[in-house]
Design a protein around this motif. Structure first.
Motif, PDB file in Angstrom:
ATOM      1  N   LEU A  49      -7.286 -10.109  11.317  1.00 40.62           N
ATOM      2  CA  LEU A  49      -6.009  -9.928  11.167  1.00 40.62           C
ATOM      3  C   LEU A  49      -5.007 -10.532  11.869  1.00 40.62           C
ATOM      4  O   LEU A  49      -3.884 -11.326  11.771  1.00 40.62           O
ATOM      5  CB  LEU A  49      -5.643  -8.397  10.992  1.00 40.62           C
ATOM      6  CG  LEU A  49      -6.130  -7.501   9.804  1.00 40.62           C
ATOM      7  CD1 LEU A  49      -5.922  -6.062  10.331  1.00 40.62           C
ATOM      8  CD2 LEU A  49      -5.083  -7.847   8.810  1.00 40.62           C
ATOM      9  N   LYS A  50      -5.453 -10.580  13.301  1.00 43.49           N
ATOM     10  CA  LYS A  50      -4.773 -11.311  14.400  1.00 43.49           C
ATOM     11  C   LYS A  50      -4.717 -12.736  14.175  1.00 43.49           C
ATOM     12  O   LYS A  50      -3.813 -13.583  14.133  1.00 43.49           O
ATOM     13  CB  LYS A  50      -5.285 -10.926  15.781  1.00 43.49           C
ATOM     14  CG  LYS A  50      -4.611 -11.567  16.838  1.00 43.49           C
ATOM     15  CD  LYS A  50      -5.451 -11.246  18.068  1.00 43.49           C
ATOM     16  CE  LYS A  50      -4.760 -11.889  19.366  1.00 43.49           C
ATOM     17  NZ  LYS A  50      -5.468 -11.449  20.716  1.00 43.49           N
ATOM     18  N   LYS A  53      -2.204 -13.636  11.279  1.00 43.93           N
ATOM     19  CA  LYS A  53      -0.962 -13.406  11.697  1.00 43.93           C
ATOM     20  C   LYS A  53      -0.597 -14.887  12.515  1.00 43.93           C
ATOM     21  O   LYS A  53       0.639 -15.262  12.495  1.00 43.93           O
ATOM     22  CB  LYS A  53      -0.814 -12.306  12.519  1.00 43.93           C
ATOM     23  CG  LYS A  53       0.587 -11.896  12.721  1.00 43.93           C
ATOM     24  CD  LYS A  53       0.971 -10.561  13.435  1.00 43.93           C
ATOM     25  CE  LYS A  53       2.406 -10.015  13.572  1.00 43.93           C
ATOM     26  NZ  LYS A  53       2.349  -8.832  14.086  1.00 43.93           N
ATOM     27  N   ASN A  54      -1.167 -15.171  13.082  1.00 49.86           N
ATOM     28  CA  ASN A  54      -0.813 -16.343  14.173  1.00 49.86           C
ATOM     29  C   ASN A  54      -1.200 -17.724  13.611  1.00 49.86           C
ATOM     30  O   ASN A  54      -0.765 -18.595  14.177  1.00 49.86           O
ATOM     31  CB  ASN A  54      -1.897 -16.286  15.423  1.00 49.86           C
ATOM     32  CG  ASN A  54      -1.761 -14.961  16.418  1.00 49.86           C
ATOM     33  OD1 ASN A  54      -0.412 -14.483  16.118  1.00 49.86           O
ATOM     34  ND2 ASN A  54      -2.402 -14.543  17.095  1.00 49.86           N
ATOM     35  N   ASP A  56      -0.486 -20.526  10.315  1.00 52.09           N
ATOM     36  CA  ASP A  56       0.390 -20.862   9.207  1.00 52.09           C
ATOM     37  C   ASP A  56      -0.199 -21.221   7.968  1.00 52.09           C
ATOM     38  O   ASP A  56       0.262 -21.328   7.038  1.00 52.09           O
ATOM     39  CB  ASP A  56       1.414 -22.109   9.644  1.00 52.09           C
ATOM     40  CG  ASP A  56       2.334 -21.663  10.541  1.00 52.09           C
ATOM     41  OD1 ASP A  56       2.878 -20.474  10.565  1.00 52.09           O
ATOM     42  OD2 ASP A  56       2.773 -22.563  11.526  1.00 52.09           O
ATOM     43  N   SER A 162       2.766  -6.147   3.669  1.00 49.68           N
ATOM     44  CA  SER A 162       2.967  -7.647   4.267  1.00 49.68           C
ATOM     45  C   SER A 162       3.012  -8.677   3.130  1.00 49.68           C
ATOM     46  O   SER A 162       1.857  -8.334   2.356  1.00 49.68           O
ATOM     47  CB  SER A 162       2.060  -7.770   5.518  1.00 49.68           C
ATOM     48  OG  SER A 162       2.281  -9.365   5.507  1.00 49.68           O
ATOM     49  N   GLU A 164       3.060 -11.918   3.827  1.00 49.33           N
ATOM     50  CA  GLU A 164       2.385 -13.217   4.425  1.00 49.33           C
ATOM     51  C   GLU A 164       1.601 -14.110   3.902  1.00 49.33           C
ATOM     52  O   GLU A 164       1.630 -15.145   3.476  1.00 49.33           O
ATOM     53  CB  GLU A 164       2.151 -12.821   5.923  1.00 49.33           C
ATOM     54  CG  GLU A 164       2.945 -12.530   6.986  1.00 49.33           C
ATOM     55  CD  GLU A 164       2.476 -12.504   8.391  1.00 49.33           C
ATOM     56  OE1 GLU A 164       1.174 -12.802   8.614  1.00 49.33           O
ATOM     57  OE2 GLU A 164       3.247 -11.792   9.312  1.00 49.33           O
ATOM     58  N   ASN A 165       0.585 -13.336   3.330  1.00 48.11           N
ATOM     59  CA  ASN A 165      -0.385 -14.173   2.579  1.00 48.11           C
ATOM     60  C   ASN A 165      -0.157 -14.696   1.122  1.00 48.11           C
ATOM     61  O   ASN A 165      -0.611 -15.839   0.654  1.00 48.11           O
ATOM     62  CB  ASN A 165      -1.760 -13.479   2.801  1.00 48.11           C
ATOM     63  CG  ASN A 165      -2.576 -13.423   3.868  1.00 48.11           C
ATOM     64  OD1 ASN A 165      -2.120 -14.128   4.756  1.00 48.11           O
ATOM     65  ND2 ASN A 165      -3.784 -12.782   3.983  1.00 48.11           N
ATOM     66  N   THR A 181      11.188  -9.856   1.921  1.00 48.24           N
ATOM     67  CA  THR A 181      11.111  -9.230   3.244  1.00 48.24           C
ATOM     68  C   THR A 181      12.090  -8.709   4.083  1.00 48.24           C
ATOM     69  O   THR A 181      12.101  -7.565   4.467  1.00 48.24           O
ATOM     70  CB  THR A 181      10.535 -10.515   4.448  1.00 48.24           C
ATOM     71  OG1 THR A 181       9.257 -10.636   3.970  1.00 48.24           O
ATOM     72  CG2 THR A 181      10.151  -9.762   5.730  1.00 48.24           C
ATOM     73  N   ASN A 270      -4.080  -7.662   3.503  1.00 51.96           N
ATOM     74  CA  ASN A 270      -3.204  -7.818   4.732  1.00 51.96           C
ATOM     75  C   ASN A 270      -2.960  -6.461   5.317  1.00 51.96           C
ATOM     76  O   ASN A 270      -3.399  -5.386   4.864  1.00 51.96           O
ATOM     77  CB  ASN A 270      -1.927  -8.616   4.587  1.00 51.96           C
ATOM     78  CG  ASN A 270      -2.063  -9.543   5.898  1.00 51.96           C
ATOM     79  OD1 ASN A 270      -2.212  -9.329   6.938  1.00 51.96           O
ATOM     80  ND2 ASN A 270      -0.968 -10.704   5.791  1.00 51.96           N
ATOM     81  N   GLU A 271      -2.737  -6.408   6.684  1.00 55.46           N
ATOM     82  CA  GLU A 271      -2.370  -5.325   7.448  1.00 55.46           C
ATOM     83  C   GLU A 271      -1.653  -4.211   6.825  1.00 55.46           C
ATOM     84  O   GLU A 271      -0.502  -4.465   6.172  1.00 55.46           O
ATOM     85  CB  GLU A 271      -1.942  -5.544   9.048  1.00 55.46           C
ATOM     86  CG  GLU A 271      -1.737  -4.303   9.625  1.00 55.46           C
ATOM     87  CD  GLU A 271      -2.111  -4.431  11.097  1.00 55.46           C
ATOM     88  OE1 GLU A 271      -2.771  -3.384  11.560  1.00 55.46           O
ATOM     89  OE2 GLU A 271      -2.247  -5.541  11.499  1.00 55.46           O
TER      90      GLU A 271
END
Length: 278
Positions: A49-50, A53-54, A56, A162, A164-165, A181, A270-271
């Motif tokens: 997960l970290k 997140k970090n 792109d 989230s 993000e993905n 978001t 995702n988280e």
């Protein structure tokens, strides 16, 4: 008759199921930038997960080779394989290739590959169904028939905390993602009859998404007293336990199990994501 259930690492387990060792997992692999993960018991999903997140970039996943499945085919008279939806992964095709390769040498071996048309805890429930039928001494073809019926009736839903993905993978544009978001929009997604992911609903806020997911069980489910509800959580056990508690107030499932999201489910959800199947 000895049977073995083989599945890919899209199948999410809890500690109890891991200790029982009745389900043999063939791991997929995950790549984020230049870091590679094997989706097995050694994988630290918090580290995964970290990394997501970090980064792109979109996490990349790779199916196990046919040889990885073949290694598992030697240990029982009858083999039942459960894979991720063929619409989401090439794992089903590789498992089918493994079956054909193996049966060229051992024609009398019984091997059946199920396309789960789903992922995560849905694969878990399908695997448990096979084991249940085998323990009741159903014959191989009876198991195939009953499990195919079970898969056709199964519902899978998940809510994302989230986006993000989805944005990184291009399934949602960056502009729409930023707007969603900013407005705290939470999509509720589900699997369709072809095993593809589709939007079921969207609501504002995590609390409303949680409540809506519970409502959808009643809208989409039938004969719940005969079914098991599976809940997979992505690093949010407290949320999963609260969800189980609220479901029990409203519905009368035969049983409810909670499992930890493995690497593949973590990439999808995702988280904070919850995945349910029934």
């Amino acid at each position: 008759m000895s049977i073995k259930v083989v599945t890919d690492s899209g199948c999410d387990l809890n500690n109890k199921l891991k200790q029982e060792r009745e389900i043999d997992i063939v791991p997929l692999s995950i790549q984020i930038d230049d870091k590679h993960y094997k989706d097995d018991e050694q994988l630290n999903t918090k580290d995964l997960l970290k990394q997501m997140k970090n980064s792109d970039s979109v996490p990349k996943t790779a199916s196990p080779s046919p040889m990885e499945f073949i290694k598992r085919f030697k240990e029982a008279e009858s083999i039942f394989v459960v894979t991720l939806s063929s619409s989401l992964s090439s794992t089903y095709n590789n498992a089918m290739m493994a079956k054909e390769m193996y049966k060229e040498q051992f024609q009398d071996k019984f091997i059946h590959v199920f396309d789960s048309l789903s992922a995560s805890v849905a694969e878990t429930l399908i695997s448990l169904k096979i084991l249940e039928l085998a323990k009741k001494n159903h014959k191989n073809l009876e198991i195939v028939e009953k499990v195919n019926e079970y898969i056709s009736e199964m519902k899978t839903l998940f809510v994302l905390d989230s986006l993000e993905n989805l944005i990184k993978s291009g399934r949602m544009s960056r502009l729409k993602g930023r707007i969603a978001t900013a407005l705290n929009i939470k999509p509720i997604l589900g699997g369709n009859k072809e095993g593809k992911i589709e939007l079921v609903d969207r609501v504002r806020g995590s609390k409303k998404a949680f409540k809506r997911l519970i409502e959808l069980i009643g809208e989409k489910g039938e004969k719940l007293e005969e079914k098991i509800l599976g809940i997979a959580h992505c690093n949010c056990l407290e949320k999963a336990e609260k969800f189980k508690e609220e479901v029990m107030k409203r519905y009368n499932f035969k049983d409810i199990i909670i499992v930890d999201a493995g690497g593949i489910s973590t990439v999808y959800a995702n988280e904070g994501g919850l995945i349910i199947a029934f």
